[in-house]
Scaffold this motif. Sequence first.
Motif, PDB file in Angstrom:
ATOM      1  N   LEU A  94       5.140 -12.088   0.005  1.00 31.67           N
ATOM      2  CA  LEU A  94       5.178 -11.280  -0.599  1.00 31.67           C
ATOM      3  C   LEU A  94       5.941 -10.389   0.897  1.00 31.67           C
ATOM      4  CD1 LEU A  94       2.547 -10.537  -3.642  1.00 31.67           C
ATOM      5  CD2 LEU A  94       4.911 -11.240  -3.840  1.00 31.67           C
ATOM      6  N   LEU A  95       5.097 -10.255   1.885  1.00 32.80           N
ATOM      7  CA  LEU A  95       5.528  -9.708   2.790  1.00 32.80           C
ATOM      8  C   LEU A  95       7.168  -9.831   3.366  1.00 32.80           C
ATOM      9  CD1 LEU A  95       4.771  -7.069   4.678  1.00 32.80           C
ATOM     10  CD2 LEU A  95       4.327  -8.797   6.302  1.00 32.80           C
ATOM     11  N   ARG A  96       7.045 -11.261   3.517  1.00 32.54           N
ATOM     12  CA  ARG A  96       8.235 -11.926   3.731  1.00 32.54           C
ATOM     13  C   ARG A  96      10.103 -11.184   3.223  1.00 32.54           C
ATOM     14  NH1 ARG A  96       6.833 -16.579   3.811  1.00 32.54           N
ATOM     15  NH2 ARG A  96       6.431 -16.983   5.500  1.00 32.54           N
ATOM     16  N   VAL A  97       9.434 -11.489   2.079  1.00 37.25           N
ATOM     17  CA  VAL A  97      10.421 -10.849   0.759  1.00 37.25           C
ATOM     18  C   VAL A  97      10.938  -9.408   1.108  1.00 37.25           C
ATOM     19  CG1 VAL A  97      11.277 -10.381  -1.492  1.00 37.25           C
ATOM     20  CG2 VAL A  97       9.631 -12.379  -1.191  1.00 37.25           C
ATOM     21  N   GLU A  98       9.585  -8.713   1.644  1.00 36.66           N
ATOM     22  CA  GLU A  98      10.088  -7.101   1.729  1.00 36.66           C
ATOM     23  C   GLU A  98      10.799  -6.567   3.026  1.00 36.66           C
ATOM     24  OE1 GLU A  98       8.957  -4.327  -0.443  1.00 36.66           O
ATOM     25  OE2 GLU A  98       8.152  -5.709  -1.654  1.00 36.66           O
ATOM     26  N   TYR A  99      10.328  -7.629   4.259  1.00 38.60           N
ATOM     27  CA  TYR A  99      10.794  -7.750   5.339  1.00 38.60           C
ATOM     28  C   TYR A  99      12.772  -8.153   4.917  1.00 38.60           C
ATOM     29  CZ  TYR A  99       7.121  -6.832   8.092  1.00 38.60           C
ATOM     30  OH  TYR A  99       6.139  -5.989   9.659  1.00 38.60           O
ATOM     31  N   ASP A 136       0.864  -1.534   0.827  1.00 42.58           N
ATOM     32  CA  ASP A 136       0.716  -1.986  -0.540  1.00 42.58           C
ATOM     33  C   ASP A 136       1.217  -3.182  -0.835  1.00 42.58           C
ATOM     34  OD1 ASP A 136       0.590   0.873  -0.970  1.00 42.58           O
ATOM     35  OD2 ASP A 136       3.046   1.216  -1.089  1.00 42.58           O
ATOM     36  N   THR A 137       1.614  -3.943  -0.116  1.00 41.27           N
ATOM     37  CA  THR A 137       1.929  -5.172  -0.356  1.00 41.27           C
ATOM     38  C   THR A 137       0.770  -6.024  -0.259  1.00 41.27           C
ATOM     39  OG1 THR A 137       3.854  -5.406   1.027  1.00 41.27           O
ATOM     40  CG2 THR A 137       3.364  -7.409   0.081  1.00 41.27           C
ATOM     41  N   TRP A 138      -0.459  -5.284   0.685  1.00 37.48           N
ATOM     42  CA  TRP A 138      -1.583  -5.963   0.686  1.00 37.48           C
ATOM     43  C   TRP A 138      -2.484  -6.161  -0.510  1.00 37.48           C
ATOM     44  CZ3 TRP A 138      -4.567  -9.979   2.526  1.00 37.48           C
ATOM     45  CH2 TRP A 138      -6.017  -9.401   2.108  1.00 37.48           C
ATOM     46  N   ARG A 139      -1.879  -4.765  -1.230  1.00 35.42           N
ATOM     47  CA  ARG A 139      -3.633  -4.454  -2.082  1.00 35.42           C
ATOM     48  C   ARG A 139      -2.654  -5.095  -3.435  1.00 35.42           C
ATOM     49  NH1 ARG A 139      -3.373   0.994   0.456  1.00 35.42           N
ATOM     50  NH2 ARG A 139      -1.115   1.299  -0.955  1.00 35.42           N
ATOM     51  N   LYS A 140      -1.152  -5.423  -3.801  1.00 35.84           N
ATOM     52  CA  LYS A 140      -0.583  -5.856  -4.646  1.00 35.84           C
ATOM     53  C   LYS A 140      -0.686  -7.564  -4.170  1.00 35.84           C
ATOM     54  CE  LYS A 140       4.288  -7.088  -6.086  1.00 35.84           C
ATOM     55  NZ  LYS A 140       5.718  -6.726  -5.893  1.00 35.84           N
ATOM     56  N   ALA A 141      -0.996  -8.123  -3.457  1.00 35.56           N
ATOM     57  CA  ALA A 141      -0.382  -9.689  -3.273  1.00 35.56           C
ATOM     58  C   ALA A 141      -2.444  -9.820  -3.639  1.00 35.56           C
ATOM     59  CB  ALA A 141      -0.314  -9.901  -1.600  1.00 35.56           C
ATOM     60  N   VAL A 142      -3.443  -8.971  -3.182  1.00 33.28           N
ATOM     61  CA  VAL A 142      -4.980  -9.706  -3.320  1.00 33.28           C
ATOM     62  C   VAL A 142      -5.296  -8.495  -4.616  1.00 33.28           C
ATOM     63  CG1 VAL A 142      -7.007  -9.685  -1.991  1.00 33.28           C
ATOM     64  CG2 VAL A 142      -4.976 -10.560  -0.915  1.00 33.28           C
ATOM     65  N   SER A 145      -8.399  -6.051  -2.923  1.00 31.03           N
ATOM     66  CA  SER A 145      -7.809  -6.290  -1.413  1.00 31.03           C
ATOM     67  C   SER A 145      -8.617  -4.855  -1.093  1.00 31.03           C
ATOM     68  CB  SER A 145      -7.048  -5.897  -1.186  1.00 31.03           C
ATOM     69  OG  SER A 145      -6.374  -4.656  -2.296  1.00 31.03           O
ATOM     70  N   GLY A 146      -9.202  -4.359   0.358  1.00 33.13           N
ATOM     71  CA  GLY A 146     -10.279  -3.367   0.668  1.00 33.13           C
ATOM     72  C   GLY A 146      -8.888  -3.438   1.790  1.00 33.13           C
ATOM     73  N   ARG A 147      -9.824  -2.406   3.043  1.00 37.53           N
ATOM     74  CA  ARG A 147      -9.099  -1.495   3.785  1.00 37.53           C
ATOM     75  C   ARG A 147      -7.575  -2.554   4.604  1.00 37.53           C
ATOM     76  NH1 ARG A 147     -10.043  -2.222   9.030  1.00 37.53           N
ATOM     77  NH2 ARG A 147     -12.327  -3.722   9.567  1.00 37.53           N
ATOM     78  N   ALA A 148      -6.742  -1.744   4.896  1.00 36.02           N
ATOM     79  CA  ALA A 148      -5.888  -2.354   6.503  1.00 36.02           C
ATOM     80  C   ALA A 148      -5.475  -1.582   7.046  1.00 36.02           C
ATOM     81  CB  ALA A 148      -4.519  -2.828   5.655  1.00 36.02           C
ATOM     82  N   HIS A 149      -5.873  -1.817   8.457  1.00 33.53           N
ATOM     83  CA  HIS A 149      -5.794  -0.611   9.698  1.00 33.53           C
ATOM     84  C   HIS A 149      -5.449  -1.388  10.492  1.00 33.53           C
ATOM     85  CE1 HIS A 149      -7.035   1.624  12.996  1.00 33.53           C
ATOM     86  NE2 HIS A 149      -7.258   0.340  13.731  1.00 33.53           N
ATOM     87  N   PHE A 150      -4.686  -0.168  11.079  1.00 35.06           N
ATOM     88  CA  PHE A 150      -3.553  -0.304  12.315  1.00 35.06           C
ATOM     89  C   PHE A 150      -3.102   0.145  12.755  1.00 35.06           C
ATOM     90  CE2 PHE A 150      -1.934  -0.527   7.400  1.00 35.06           C
ATOM     91  CZ  PHE A 150      -1.263  -1.510   7.331  1.00 35.06           C
ATOM     92  N   GLU A 151      -2.996  -0.718  13.956  1.00 34.66           N
ATOM     93  CA  GLU A 151      -2.363  -0.013  15.676  1.00 34.66           C
ATOM     94  C   GLU A 151      -1.261  -0.142  16.660  1.00 34.66           C
ATOM     95  OE1 GLU A 151      -6.159  -1.022  18.295  1.00 34.66           O
ATOM     96  OE2 GLU A 151      -7.882  -1.053  16.301  1.00 34.66           O
TER      97      GLU A 151
END
Length: 310
Positions: A94-99, A136-142, A145-151
Amino acid sequence: MLYEDKQYISDKYIEHETHCIFDYGAKGLKRLSKKKATPLQIQKQNHWNKVKNCRRTIQLNFSEGDLWCTFAYRKGTRKDMREFTRDIRRFTNLLRVEYQKQGKDLKWIRRLEIGKRGGLHAHFILNKADTKLISDTWRKAVKDSGRAHFEVIDDEDGYNGLAEYICKEPTEEIQGQMTFLVPEDKKKLCSISTSRNLVRPEAVRKQISAWKIARILTGKEEIIPTEGYSIEQDTVRIGFNKFTHLPYIRYREKIITDSCDCRPQKCEQIARTQIICPETQIKNQISKAGTEIIKKAKGILGSIKDIWRR
């Protein structure tokens, strides 16, 4: 006797590995008895090669501003490896499609892990994109789904710390959690996956004379950086292989950018006198080979002269 300098070139770095291109040992030294490598030695060597390959892959495909992401399930959620890998695969697709909708190609390096309390999660290195879009893609796919942390990643140490973290071996606590898994699932939690569109590191090979290597080992000549690059002093490794007794040289160069705090005229002087950029030289200088290394180097130099006379 010829030596080979293997260069791994990326946008900002050049990594050098110089060693003898022949398989036999140093002349004049006794042959050691053959010893079978222990499992621990094999494990350390494989881990070191794994980190090197991962670091060079990151240097070729990612840059400052790209993302280090961690994706986990909702607290209390427990899934088996089959469900976990299926969720990760669905998320990646799904993320590949969004990219692609944004005119980008998705690039990723992934490591699956299990936490100290048994929670499964995934680490990703992703090329730059909107973090809201990714979460949003993580929540949509799973479903759970829990947290998504970014650095945001940086190349302070040539991505070496990042590569070591991705390739790290499981601790005793993590191994305790993995005892309930079948061997195939354990392997998935210790391996690294990447997208197929990544550029893979390939060495550019150049031959160097033994005379030049001997002069560097004895301190009569310094390592000269490539034009436009400076040598990172903490990456310089000069020594002798304990099995073949042949010398090796390893170091990394970093491109000199506009952020270099040295003045242009000083940089020109550096190029003329073949001195390393003061951005790193002020902190550290190439340490002279120790007494033992110099002694061995002189022995090799003497053997080279004997071969030359013949």
